[in-house]
Structure formats: structure tokens, C-alpha cells
Design a protein around this motif. Structure first.
Motif, PDB file in Angstrom:
ATOM      1  N   SER A   1       2.147   4.997   1.315  1.00 20.45           N
ATOM      2  CA  SER A   1       2.329   5.695   2.584  1.00 20.45           C
ATOM      3  C   SER A   1       1.634   7.047   2.580  1.00 20.45           C
ATOM      4  O   SER A   1       1.465   7.664   3.617  1.00 20.45           O
TER       5      SER A   1
ATOM      6  N   ARG B   1       5.200  -0.283   2.727  1.00 22.12           N
ATOM      7  CA  ARG B   1       4.436   0.860   2.218  1.00 22.12           C
ATOM      8  C   ARG B   1       5.407   1.728   1.428  1.00 22.12           C
ATOM      9  O   ARG B   1       6.592   1.813   1.760  1.00 22.12           O
TER      10      ARG B   1
ATOM     11  N   GLY C   1       0.810  -1.221   0.000  1.00 23.49           N
ATOM     12  CA  GLY C   1       0.000   0.000   0.000  1.00 23.49           C
ATOM     13  C   GLY C   1       0.832   1.253   0.000  1.00 23.49           C
ATOM     14  O   GLY C   1       2.045   1.232   0.251  1.00 23.49           O
TER      15      GLY C   1
ATOM     16  N   LEU D   1       5.427   1.181  -5.893  1.00 23.45           N
ATOM     17  CA  LEU D   1       4.589   0.003  -5.664  1.00 23.45           C
ATOM     18  C   LEU D   1       4.657  -0.951  -6.852  1.00 23.45           C
ATOM     19  O   LEU D   1       4.678  -2.178  -6.684  1.00 23.45           O
TER      20      LEU D   1
END
Length: 301
Positions: free
Chosen positions: A197, A223, A195, A230
Motif C-alpha cells: 500500500s 494490499r 502488493g 506481504l
């Protein structure tokens, strides 16, 4: 109905030049006309105004009171006309610095590949480009344009929609070999969900299962501060990531990433907007042409 007389500014300019140069002959030489043509033009102007502007009974040019007033107003009108034409010319040849803030995935995959074309079109415009997934304050950060993904908050900013992008849940084949592929959103509790940040919205990953809308917050062990990080983590097999279609289209095509749970994410999408300051409709030419370029060359969905 109002009458359109396209010769009024021309008549005014000739009259002002007659006064400035001190006579019909000098004005005629300036405009490459005959003195009689200049005299007839001034006479036509007087007839239209129903007022005598110049006394012709003396050898020296002598203005009437009406002529003095018309001359004074004419000088101002022609100066304003020059200013208006200059502004229009500047709009057709914009110049100056445009400060742009753009989220990293859109910047890397959509904007950067076409910026050379923009610079070729507008060589007098320069760009200060900042790629960040943080939401910037245009006033505080002195940005002219910001490209943002996701829902827009109510604000005084103007916005131009660049499109809607489909979102995917993606994983590397190696990760799926180790952990298995999820077949239902409930299976995600057994997986590592990568996920961000940064926080733009309060929700998590959206799914529709059996007609029921649900969200799952990514709570993995990594994160990252931007969407492209990602993607790199997903490519490395670190876990599942929710990524934009333009980020992963080539990865899917070459098999570097695999989409999962597509049956449950069919409605998952995000809008992308270019936001800018434009109160009162005033947008500098350099910013306007950049916004037009974004709309033409960076549309998605």
C-alpha cells in the motif's frame, strides 16, 4: 621541508607550569624532575625561540614581555590540546542516543538479530528503533539513520550502501495447488498479486522475457503496509508476493514458499542503503559507530 618537533608541546607545558607554580623547583616537583632539568628545558625552549622568556637575575620568577606573550598563547594552546584529546577519547567511547528508522523486512531479518552485539560493543550508546516501510524524513522525524531499500532520490542526505538483494516472486505450495504455477509473466493476469500500500517507485514487478523488459503492477485483492505482512500473506496462501531473498531464504529451504518465474526475474534486485545527515563531514561518534556496525554486520548480497 617542515620540521617535526614532537617536544614542543611538552616544553610549552613545562614552561606554563613553571609560571603557574611560581618557580622551577615547584614545577620540578610537579613533573618529578630535578630543578636543573626544568631550567635546562626552559633554556632549550628560549634557544629555539631565540627569545628570553624568564629573567633569572632575581629570586622571584619574572617574565619578560616575550615570556608573557608565550605564556598567554601557551595556556590557550594547551587548553585546545586538552579539548582535542577529550574529543578523541569520546570518539573511542561514544555515548548517547541514536534514532534509527528501518524498513520492516530488513529490520526483522538482518538488523534485530545482531543488535545485542552492538549494545555489547557500545554499552553507553542507546537506540530508539522504529520499524516502518514508510519513507521517513530524517529532519522532520528526528532520525539519525534510516535503512532504505530501492532507488535513492537525489537529496542532501549521505548514504552508505549495505548491498544489493535479489528479489523473488513467491507463493505457498497450497496456493499453487489451487491456482497452478505461472510459467510466463503473461500468466500473472490469472493470479492474485499481493502488493504494497506504500509507493516508493512508479514501476511494478520487473521481468525480462525474450530479451524484453516488462513490468506488471500487482493488482490483487489485498494490499499491505509492509513487506513482512506481504510475506505472511504469501505463507497463508493468499497469493503471489515479491519478496527479498533474505526474507524467504529459510521459507524456500523448508518448503513453506516456492519461487516462481525465476527464469524471468534473474536481474530483479534492490539496493539497500543506510542514509544519514552528514553535511560538512560532521557525524557524531555515536552515529558513526552505528554506521560502521551496519556496514560490517548487516551487509547483504
Amino acid at each position: 621541508m617542515a620540521r617535526l618537533d614532537v617536544n614542543r608541546s611538552g616544553e610549552m607545558e613545562v614552561f606554563v607550569r613553571v609560571v603557574d607554580l611560581g618557580g622551577f623547583s615547584a614545577a620540578a616537583r610537579h613533573f618529578t624532575m630535578t630543578p636543573s632539568a626544568v631550567s635546562k628545558l626552559v633554556s632549550r625552549l628560549e634557544a629555539r625561540l631565540n627569545a628570553r622568556l624568564v629573567n633569572r637575575s632575581t629570586r622571584k620568577l619574572q617574565l619578560t614581555p616575550e615570556g608573557c606573550r608565550y605564556y598567554e598563547h601557551g595556556v590557550r594552546v594547551l587548553a585546545n590540546l586538552d579539548e582535542a584529546e577529550g574529543a578523541a577519547a569520546l570518539a573511542n567511547n561514544p555515548s548517547g542516543l541514536v534514532r534509527v528508522s528501518c524498513n520492516i523486512p530488513f529490520g526483522r531479518h538482518i538488523l534485530l538479530p545482531v543488535l545485542a552485539d552492538f549494545m555489547a560493543l557500545y554499552p553507553d550508546v542507546s537506540l530508539d528503533l522504529s520499524l516502518t516501510d514508510s519513507v521517513v524524513d530524517l529532519l522532520e522525524d528526528r532520525a539519525d539513520v534510516a535503512v532504505r531499500a530501492g532507488p535513492l532520490k537525489s537529496s542532501a542526505l549521505m548514504a552508505r550502501k549495505l548491498g544489493t538483494v535479489k528479489m523473488h516472486i513467491a507463493a505457498a505450495p497450497g496456493y499453487i495447488e489451487r491456482r497452478g504455477a505461472p510459467h510466463h509473466p503473461d500468466d500473472l493476469q490469472k493470479h492474485n498479486l499481493l502488493g504494497p500500500s506504500y509507493v516508493r517507485t512508479a514501476g511494478g514487478w520487473p521481468f525480462v522475457a525474450g530479451g524484453v523488459y516488462m513490468t506488471i503492477r500487482p493488482a490483487g485483492n489485498i494490499r499491505a503496509s509492509d513487506g513482512e505482512a506481504l510475506r505472511e500473506l504469501a505463507l497463508a496462501g493468499a497469493g503471489l508476493a515479491r519478496l527479498a531473498d533474505f526474507q524467504v531464504r529459510e521459507d524456500f529451504a523448508r518448503g513453506a514458499l516456492t519461487p516462481v518465474l525465476e527464469a524471468f526475474t534473474a536481474t530483479d534486485s534492490e539496493e539497500v542503503h543506510a542514509v544519514f545527515l552528514g553535511q560538512g563531514g560532521h557525524i557524531p561518534a555515536r552515529v558513526r559507530v552505528f554506521l560502521d556496525f551496519l556496514s560490517a554486520r548487516c551487509r547483504i548480497g
